[in-house]
Design a protein around this motif. Structure first.
Motif, PDB file in Angstrom:
ATOM      1  N   PHE A  50       1.033  -1.268  -0.040  1.00 13.03           N
ATOM      2  CA  PHE A  50       0.193  -0.007   0.082  1.00 13.03           C
ATOM      3  C   PHE A  50       0.737   0.950  -0.085  1.00 13.03           C
ATOM      4  N   PHE A  51       1.971   1.310   0.997  1.00 17.88           N
ATOM      5  CA  PHE A  51       2.643   2.155   1.205  1.00 17.88           C
ATOM      6  C   PHE A  51       3.482   3.131  -0.324  1.00 17.88           C
TER       7      PHE A  51
ATOM      8  N   VAL B 123       4.066   5.613  -3.286  1.00 20.17           N
ATOM      9  CA  VAL B 123       5.208   6.268  -3.705  1.00 20.17           C
ATOM     10  C   VAL B 123       5.664   6.135  -5.268  1.00 20.17           C
ATOM     11  N   ILE B 124       5.136   5.156  -5.798  1.00 16.05           N
ATOM     12  CA  ILE B 124       5.435   4.867  -6.933  1.00 16.05           C
ATOM     13  C   ILE B 124       4.596   3.574  -7.568  1.00 16.05           C
ATOM     14  N   GLY B 125       3.101   3.492  -7.297  1.00 19.21           N
ATOM     15  CA  GLY B 125       2.658   2.897  -8.051  1.00 19.21           C
ATOM     16  C   GLY B 125       1.145   2.847  -9.151  1.00 19.21           C
TER      17      GLY B 125
ATOM     18  N   PHE C  79      -2.169   2.194 -13.968  1.00 22.80           N
ATOM     19  CA  PHE C  79      -2.834   3.111 -14.865  1.00 22.80           C
ATOM     20  C   PHE C  79      -1.998   1.548 -16.420  1.00 22.80           C
ATOM     21  N   SER C  80      -1.453   0.850 -16.401  1.00 20.04           N
ATOM     22  CA  SER C  80      -0.244   0.356 -17.239  1.00 20.04           C
ATOM     23  C   SER C  80      -0.233  -1.083 -17.581  1.00 20.04           C
TER      24      SER C  80
ATOM     25  N   ILE D  55      -5.945  -5.108  -5.274  1.00 25.60           N
ATOM     26  CA  ILE D  55      -6.798  -4.419  -4.240  1.00 25.60           C
ATOM     27  C   ILE D  55      -5.316  -3.577  -3.201  1.00 25.60           C
ATOM     28  N   ASN D  56      -4.508  -4.018  -3.168  1.00 23.85           N
ATOM     29  CA  ASN D  56      -3.473  -3.559  -2.688  1.00 23.85           C
ATOM     30  C   ASN D  56      -2.582  -2.534  -2.858  1.00 23.85           C
ATOM     31  N   VAL D  57      -2.736  -2.948  -4.661  1.00 27.34           N
ATOM     32  CA  VAL D  57      -1.691  -1.060  -5.054  1.00 27.34           C
ATOM     33  C   VAL D  57      -2.615  -0.546  -5.505  1.00 27.34           C
ATOM     34  N   ALA D  58      -3.765  -0.899  -5.668  1.00 28.45           N
ATOM     35  CA  ALA D  58      -4.914   0.564  -5.808  1.00 28.45           C
ATOM     36  C   ALA D  58      -5.084   1.092  -4.488  1.00 28.45           C
ATOM     37  N   SER D  59      -5.761   0.225  -4.131  1.00 30.08           N
ATOM     38  CA  SER D  59      -6.377   1.646  -2.654  1.00 30.08           C
ATOM     39  C   SER D  59      -5.130   2.724  -2.444  1.00 30.08           C
TER      40      SER D  59
END
Length: 262
Positions: free
Chosen positions: A138-139, A143-145, A150-151, A189-193
């Motif tokens: 998540f954190f 920063v970089i997600g 989007f890709s 869910i982890n990366v998009a939240s």
């Protein structure tokens, strides 16, 4: 709920929700953060390795099949009683690293927890590491997600943004529903939240509570590891029906709230 303009958009209830896409290549700061996280995990594993007795550790690799997992279990059993702390720390570092960087195979790690530590300790270990790994992801994603999401999942992101905006008042119920049921992949869910502004405290609670049923099913199966023929054997009809029922119960307040306002 208006957001910064971007490529992904969805119209709901007369309002246009947009998520700013971000772009590649990553900045020097973003690359430095990601590299620092990787280096931290590597140093932790190296330090752990130096505390273990001299031996042949060629069996240590990420399991990709039940056969790999059984070999790993057979070899680690002899270390678990004498080097419990090291095995626990190593397990946690590997699981959290896999979750942080979206590396497939955590289901095998959950099975391993059951095989090495039993049901109660195994479930506690899996829920802790899964929650910590999801939080780390998540954190890092914060920063970089954005360009990565989007890709990889542009359509899912637009859908997720719209659902979060619509269910903001009962967001914990909705996030619990997502965690318990396979509506959206946990990795997504982890990366998009953080990209769609899910508050961390809501994300944390939904993850900690929502992943527990699946953790119990997987860890319990790990005790009888030799009886499994495939990973698909983990989730029989009863297990899937139970988790789906829990998901429906968790999202019911959100649905009732939406209906009363319509």
């Amino acid at each position: 709920m208006d957001a910064d303009a971007g490529n992904g958009s969805v119209v709901h209830g007369g309002l246009e929700n947009k998520v700013k896409p971000g772009k590649f290549p990553l900045t020097v700061w973003e690359v430095t953060v990601a590299s620092g996280v990787v280096l931290g995990f590597v140093l932790g594993l190296v330090g752990l390795y130096l505390t273990m007795p001299a031996s042949d550790y060629s069996f240590l690799k990420l399991p990709r099949s039940l056969q790999d997992l059984q070999i790993l279990r057979d070899n680690l059993e002899s270390y678990t009683s004498d080097y419990t702390v090291q095995v626990l720390v190593g397990y946690c570092l590997v699981y959290i690293f896999m979750q942080t960087f979206m590396i497939p195979g955590t289901v095998f790690m959950s099975l391993l927890a059951g095989a090495l530590f039993g049901v109660f300790k195994g479930v506690a270990l899996v829920v802790f590491t899964a929650t910590a790994g999801a939080s780390s992801c998540f954190f890092l994603s914060k920063v970089i997600g954005r360009p990565l999401v989007f890709s990889l999942w542009p359509d899912k992101l637009v859908f997720f943004q719209a659902q979060v905006a619509k269910r903001r008042e009962r967001l914990l119920n909705y996030m619990l529903f997502l965690r318990v049921t396979p509506t959206l992949p946990n990795t997504f869910i982890n990366v998009a939240s953080p990209i769609v502004d899910v508050p961390y405290h809501t994300f944390f609670l939904a993850t900690f509570i929502g992943l527990s049923p699946a953790a119990f099913v997987t860890v319990r199966a790990g005790i009888a590891l030799g009886e499994l023929q495939s990973v698909g054997d983990l989730y029989d009809f009863q297990s899937i029906a139970t988790m789906f029922l829990i998901g429906v119960v968790s999202v019911t307040p959100t649905l009732m709230s939406s209906k009363s306002k319509s």
